[in-house]
Write a protein that holds these residues in place. Structure first.
Motif, mmCIF file in Angstrom:
data_model
loop_
_atom_site.group_PDB
_atom_site.id
_atom_site.type_symbol
_atom_site.label_atom_id
_atom_site.label_comp_id
_atom_site.label_asym_id
_atom_site.label_seq_id
_atom_site.Cartn_x
_atom_site.Cartn_y
_atom_site.Cartn_z
ATOM 1 N N CYS A 86 -3.113 3.802 -0.384
ATOM 2 C CA CYS A 86 -3.086 2.431 0.138
ATOM 3 C C CYS A 86 -3.302 1.427 -0.990
ATOM 4 O O CYS A 86 -3.921 1.739 -2.007
ATOM 5 C CB CYS A 86 -4.215 2.220 1.153
ATOM 6 N N LEU A 87 -2.827 0.221 -0.788
ATOM 7 C CA LEU A 87 -3.166 -0.899 -1.651
ATOM 8 C C LEU A 87 -4.639 -1.211 -1.408
ATOM 9 O O LEU A 87 -5.110 -1.141 -0.271
ATOM 10 C CB LEU A 87 -2.297 -2.103 -1.267
ATOM 11 N N LYS A 88 -5.380 -1.541 -2.475
ATOM 12 C CA LYS A 88 -6.828 -1.705 -2.386
ATOM 13 C C LYS A 88 -7.242 -3.126 -2.745
ATOM 14 O O LYS A 88 -6.943 -3.597 -3.832
ATOM 15 C CB LYS A 88 -7.526 -0.743 -3.353
ATOM 16 N N ASN A 129 -4.363 -13.765 2.561
ATOM 17 C CA ASN A 129 -3.346 -14.631 1.952
ATOM 18 C C ASN A 129 -2.607 -13.908 0.843
ATOM 19 O O ASN A 129 -1.391 -14.050 0.693
ATOM 20 C CB ASN A 129 -3.982 -15.918 1.416
ATOM 21 N N TRP A 130 -3.334 -13.139 0.039
ATOM 22 C CA TRP A 130 -2.714 -12.390 -1.056
ATOM 23 C C TRP A 130 -1.723 -11.369 -0.515
ATOM 24 O O TRP A 130 -0.619 -11.237 -1.013
ATOM 25 C CB TRP A 130 -3.791 -11.721 -1.909
ATOM 26 N N VAL A 131 -2.122 -10.668 0.561
ATOM 27 C CA VAL A 131 -1.235 -9.674 1.161
ATOM 28 C C VAL A 131 0.018 -10.353 1.699
ATOM 29 O O VAL A 131 1.141 -9.895 1.465
ATOM 30 C CB VAL A 131 -1.958 -8.902 2.296
ATOM 31 N N LEU A 132 -0.156 -11.460 2.400
ATOM 32 C CA LEU A 132 0.988 -12.161 2.997
ATOM 33 C C LEU A 132 1.924 -12.759 1.961
ATOM 34 O O LEU A 132 3.115 -12.937 2.220
ATOM 35 C CB LEU A 132 0.491 -13.245 3.960
ATOM 36 N N SER A 133 1.390 -13.050 0.782
ATOM 37 C CA SER A 133 2.234 -13.657 -0.268
ATOM 38 C C SER A 133 3.063 -12.622 -1.014
ATOM 39 O O SER A 133 3.950 -12.999 -1.779
ATOM 40 C CB SER A 133 1.364 -14.430 -1.263
ATOM 41 N N ARG A 134 2.795 -11.358 -0.796
ATOM 42 C CA ARG A 134 3.515 -10.292 -1.528
ATOM 43 C C ARG A 134 4.869 -10.019 -0.934
ATOM 44 O O ARG A 134 5.138 -9.817 0.121
ATOM 45 C CB ARG A 134 2.695 -9.010 -1.549
#
Length: 134
Positions: A86-88, A129-134
Motif C-alpha cells: 500500500c501507499l503509506k 488532499n495529497w491522495v486526491l491530488s495524485r
C-alpha cells in the motif's frame, strides 16, 4: 471505500467493547472497521504490524492492496502497509510526531528501519488532499 484498521487492546482488558469502537469509527465516516482486540503479548495475526486486518479487508471488499492507501500515525501502520504494497502516509497528529522523530533519528532497527512513508502529512485532511491530488 474507507476502512479503519486499529489495534485496541482495551477490548480484551474489558475497558471498552468492540461495538463501541466500531460505532465511534463509523461515526467518523469509515465504511468498514477492522479491530484487533488482542494485547501485545498474545502474538495474534491481526495486531499491527501484522497484516491480518489488511488481508481480511482486501478479501471481504475485493480490494487490490497495491491500489490502496494507508493513513496512520504509528510506525506499525507504515510497516503493515509496506508489507502488502500500500501507499503509506504518516500523519503527525496523535503518535505520529513521535514516530516521525524516531524515524528521523534512526531509532528504528531491523524491519522497522527499512520502511519510510511515501508522504508525511500534518493531519488527516492534508493526507486526504495529497491522495486526491495524485
Amino acid at each position: 471505500m474507507i476502512c479503519s484498521f486499529t489495534n485496541q487492546s482495551g477490548i480484551s482488558r474489558g475497558e471498552v467493547t468492540s461495538e463501541e469502537y466500531e460505532q465511534e469509527l463509523k461515526g467518523f465516516g469509515f465504511d468498514r472497521v477492522y479491530l484487533c482486540p488482542h494485547q501485545h503479548h498474545e502474538e495474534c495475526r491481526c495486531r499491527k504490524p501484522s497484516i491480518g486486518m489488511l488481508l481480511q479487508a482486501a478479501k471481504e471488499n475485493n480490494l487490490d492492496l497495491k491500489d490502496c492507501v494507508v493513513i496512520g500515525d504509528r510506525w506499525t501502520d507504515m510497516l503493515a502497509a509496506s508489507e502488502v504494497g500500500c501507499l503509506k502516509i504518516l500523519v503527525i497528529t496523535g503518535a505520529g510526531k513521535e514516530a516521525l522523530n524516531k524515524y528521523q533519528n534512526h531509532e528504528y532497527f531491523g524491519q522497522w528501519s527499512m520502511v519510510s512513508p511515501d508522504f508525511v502529512a500534518r493531519d488527516f485532511q492534508e493526507a486526504a488532499n495529497w491522495v486526491l491530488s495524485r
